[in-house]
Structures are given as structure tokens and as C-alpha cells.
Design a protein around this motif. Structure first.
Motif, PDB file in Angstrom:
ATOM      1  N   ASN A  27       0.619  -7.859  -1.782  1.00 42.25           N
ATOM      2  CA  ASN A  27      -0.797  -8.151  -2.013  1.00 42.25           C
ATOM      3  C   ASN A  27      -0.914  -9.627  -2.399  1.00 42.25           C
ATOM      4  OD1 ASN A  27      -0.223  -8.350  -4.816  1.00 42.25           O
ATOM      5  ND2 ASN A  27      -0.707  -6.198  -5.124  1.00 42.25           N
ATOM      6  N   ALA A  28      -2.063 -10.039  -2.809  1.00 47.06           N
ATOM      7  CA  ALA A  28      -2.300 -11.450  -3.133  1.00 47.06           C
ATOM      8  C   ALA A  28      -1.413 -11.947  -4.268  1.00 47.06           C
ATOM      9  CB  ALA A  28      -3.774 -11.655  -3.485  1.00 47.06           C
ATOM     10  N   ARG A  29      -0.948 -11.040  -5.129  1.00 43.97           N
ATOM     11  CA  ARG A  29      -0.117 -11.451  -6.268  1.00 43.97           C
ATOM     12  C   ARG A  29       1.373 -11.366  -5.979  1.00 43.97           C
ATOM     13  NH1 ARG A  29      -2.969  -8.676 -11.406  1.00 43.97           N
ATOM     14  NH2 ARG A  29      -1.303  -7.209 -10.935  1.00 43.97           N
ATOM     15  N   GLY A  30       1.765 -10.860  -4.826  1.00 40.62           N
ATOM     16  CA  GLY A  30       3.174 -10.792  -4.466  1.00 40.62           C
ATOM     17  C   GLY A  30       3.561  -9.426  -3.943  1.00 40.62           C
ATOM     18  N   ARG A  31       4.868  -9.189  -3.960  1.00 44.51           N
ATOM     19  CA  ARG A  31       5.398  -7.922  -3.463  1.00 44.51           C
ATOM     20  C   ARG A  31       5.693  -6.976  -4.616  1.00 44.51           C
ATOM     21  NH1 ARG A  31       9.398  -9.356   1.601  1.00 44.51           N
ATOM     22  NH2 ARG A  31       7.715 -10.100   2.927  1.00 44.51           N
ATOM     23  N   VAL A  32       5.447  -5.693  -4.379  1.00 45.25           N
ATOM     24  CA  VAL A  32       5.715  -4.653  -5.368  1.00 45.25           C
ATOM     25  C   VAL A  32       6.298  -3.436  -4.673  1.00 45.25           C
ATOM     26  CG1 VAL A  32       3.870  -5.367  -6.947  1.00 45.25           C
ATOM     27  CG2 VAL A  32       3.405  -3.638  -5.220  1.00 45.25           C
ATOM     28  N   VAL A  33       7.063  -2.671  -5.429  1.00 38.87           N
ATOM     29  CA  VAL A  33       7.513  -1.370  -4.960  1.00 38.87           C
ATOM     30  C   VAL A  33       6.682  -0.336  -5.694  1.00 38.87           C
ATOM     31  CG1 VAL A  33       9.423   0.250  -4.806  1.00 38.87           C
ATOM     32  CG2 VAL A  33       9.844  -2.192  -4.468  1.00 38.87           C
ATOM     33  N   LYS A  34       5.966   0.452  -4.948  1.00 43.12           N
ATOM     34  CA  LYS A  34       5.139   1.528  -5.493  1.00 43.12           C
ATOM     35  C   LYS A  34       5.953   2.810  -5.381  1.00 43.12           C
ATOM     36  CE  LYS A  34       0.860   4.008  -4.509  1.00 43.12           C
ATOM     37  NZ  LYS A  34      -0.250   4.124  -3.550  1.00 43.12           N
ATOM     38  N   ILE A  35       6.238   3.438  -6.516  1.00 43.26           N
ATOM     39  CA  ILE A  35       7.011   4.675  -6.548  1.00 43.26           C
ATOM     40  C   ILE A  35       6.069   5.807  -6.930  1.00 43.26           C
ATOM     41  CG2 ILE A  35       8.957   5.901  -7.577  1.00 43.26           C
ATOM     42  CD1 ILE A  35      10.134   3.080  -8.227  1.00 43.26           C
ATOM     43  N   THR A  36       5.924   6.768  -6.022  1.00 44.19           N
ATOM     44  CA  THR A  36       5.002   7.876  -6.243  1.00 44.19           C
ATOM     45  C   THR A  36       5.777   9.184  -6.234  1.00 44.19           C
ATOM     46  OG1 THR A  36       3.227   6.675  -5.131  1.00 44.19           O
ATOM     47  CG2 THR A  36       2.933   9.053  -5.391  1.00 44.19           C
ATOM     48  N   GLU A  37       5.508  10.019  -7.237  1.00 48.68           N
ATOM     49  CA  GLU A  37       6.075  11.363  -7.316  1.00 48.68           C
ATOM     50  C   GLU A  37       4.949  12.338  -7.010  1.00 48.68           C
ATOM     51  OE1 GLU A  37       8.325  14.062 -10.673  1.00 48.68           O
ATOM     52  OE2 GLU A  37       6.579  12.878 -11.251  1.00 48.68           O
ATOM     53  N   ASP A  38       5.178  13.213  -6.044  1.00 50.01           N
ATOM     54  CA  ASP A  38       4.192  14.236  -5.691  1.00 50.01           C
ATOM     55  C   ASP A  38       4.798  15.603  -5.982  1.00 50.01           C
ATOM     56  OD1 ASP A  38       2.818  16.283  -4.151  1.00 50.01           O
ATOM     57  OD2 ASP A  38       1.810  14.661  -3.100  1.00 50.01           O
ATOM     58  N   VAL A  39       4.130  16.346  -6.872  1.00 52.75           N
ATOM     59  CA  VAL A  39       4.559  17.706  -7.204  1.00 52.75           C
ATOM     60  C   VAL A  39       3.349  18.607  -6.982  1.00 52.75           C
ATOM     61  CG1 VAL A  39       5.521  19.234  -8.955  1.00 52.75           C
ATOM     62  CG2 VAL A  39       6.138  16.805  -8.965  1.00 52.75           C
ATOM     63  N   GLY A  40       3.390  19.347  -5.902  1.00 50.42           N
ATOM     64  CA  GLY A  40       2.302  20.270  -5.612  1.00 50.42           C
ATOM     65  C   GLY A  40       0.939  19.615  -5.525  1.00 50.42           C
ATOM     66  N   GLY A  41       0.878  18.411  -4.996  1.00 46.23           N
ATOM     67  CA  GLY A  41      -0.393  17.703  -4.858  1.00 46.23           C
ATOM     68  C   GLY A  41      -0.765  16.839  -6.044  1.00 46.23           C
ATOM     69  N   ILE A  52      11.761  -8.136 -10.017  1.00 50.11           N
ATOM     70  CA  ILE A  52      12.651  -7.502 -10.999  1.00 50.11           C
ATOM     71  C   ILE A  52      13.345  -6.269 -10.419  1.00 50.11           C
ATOM     72  CG2 ILE A  52      11.313  -8.349 -12.977  1.00 50.11           C
ATOM     73  CD1 ILE A  52      10.610  -5.203 -13.300  1.00 50.11           C
ATOM     74  N   LEU A  53      13.253  -6.100  -9.115  1.00 51.63           N
ATOM     75  CA  LEU A  53      13.841  -4.936  -8.465  1.00 51.63           C
ATOM     76  C   LEU A  53      15.348  -4.858  -8.697  1.00 51.63           C
ATOM     77  CD1 LEU A  53      12.884  -2.528  -6.887  1.00 51.63           C
ATOM     78  CD2 LEU A  53      13.126  -3.851  -4.792  1.00 51.63           C
ATOM     79  N   GLY A  54      16.041  -5.982  -8.690  1.00 45.47           N
ATOM     80  CA  GLY A  54      17.476  -5.993  -8.955  1.00 45.47           C
ATOM     81  C   GLY A  54      17.802  -5.436 -10.327  1.00 45.47           C
ATOM     82  N   ASP A  55      17.044  -5.853 -11.347  1.00 42.55           N
ATOM     83  CA  ASP A  55      17.242  -5.334 -12.710  1.00 42.55           C
ATOM     84  C   ASP A  55      16.932  -3.842 -12.775  1.00 42.55           C
ATOM     85  OD1 ASP A  55      17.911  -7.880 -13.631  1.00 42.55           O
ATOM     86  OD2 ASP A  55      15.863  -8.330 -14.256  1.00 42.55           O
TER      87      ASP A  55
END
Length: 69
Positions: A27-41, A52-55
């Protein structure tokens, strides 16, 4: 120009009744990893800045090593 929340890469992990989505977005502020957990919706999401992905991964490796003992 990059559109907000452009999806660059995605991975899906199935674990019993849970599904995890790992999305690399930019996005405009940079790259991010979005982690989503889906349990029954029901979904919970966290955002990890790509710089900070390496850390983040190193911490997960440490936790895995402890769990494997």
C-alpha cells in the motif's frame, strides 16, 4: 502507481478446522504480510510490516525449536 492493498503473493495453510491465509500486500505506506485465521467463518487478522518479517520468522523458528523438544 500502486493501488491500496495490492496483493503481491498469497499462501493458504489448512490445519484441521482452521485455514490460514498469508498475503503479501503493498500500500502507500509499504509492504505488509496480512495473516488471517479463519475458523468456521470467524476471522482474525494481524498485519506484519515486511521490514520486520525476518525478525518475525526468526521468532517463529525459535518457538518451533522449543515446541519440538
Amino acid at each position: 502507481m500502486v493501488d491500496n492493498n495490492d496483493l503481491l503473493h498469497t499462501e493458504k495453510i489448512l490445519a484441521d478446522r482452521k485455514v490460514f491465509f498469508l498475503d503479501l500486500k503493498e500500500n502507500a505506506r509499504g509492504r505488509v504480510v496480512k495473516i488471517t485465521e479463519d475458523v468456521g467463518g470467524n476471522r482474525d487478522t494481524i498485519m506484519v510490516p515486511a521490514e520486520i518479517l525476518g525478525d518475525f520468522i526468526a521468532a517463529l523458528v525459535d518457538i518451533k525449536e522449543t515446541a519440538d523438544r
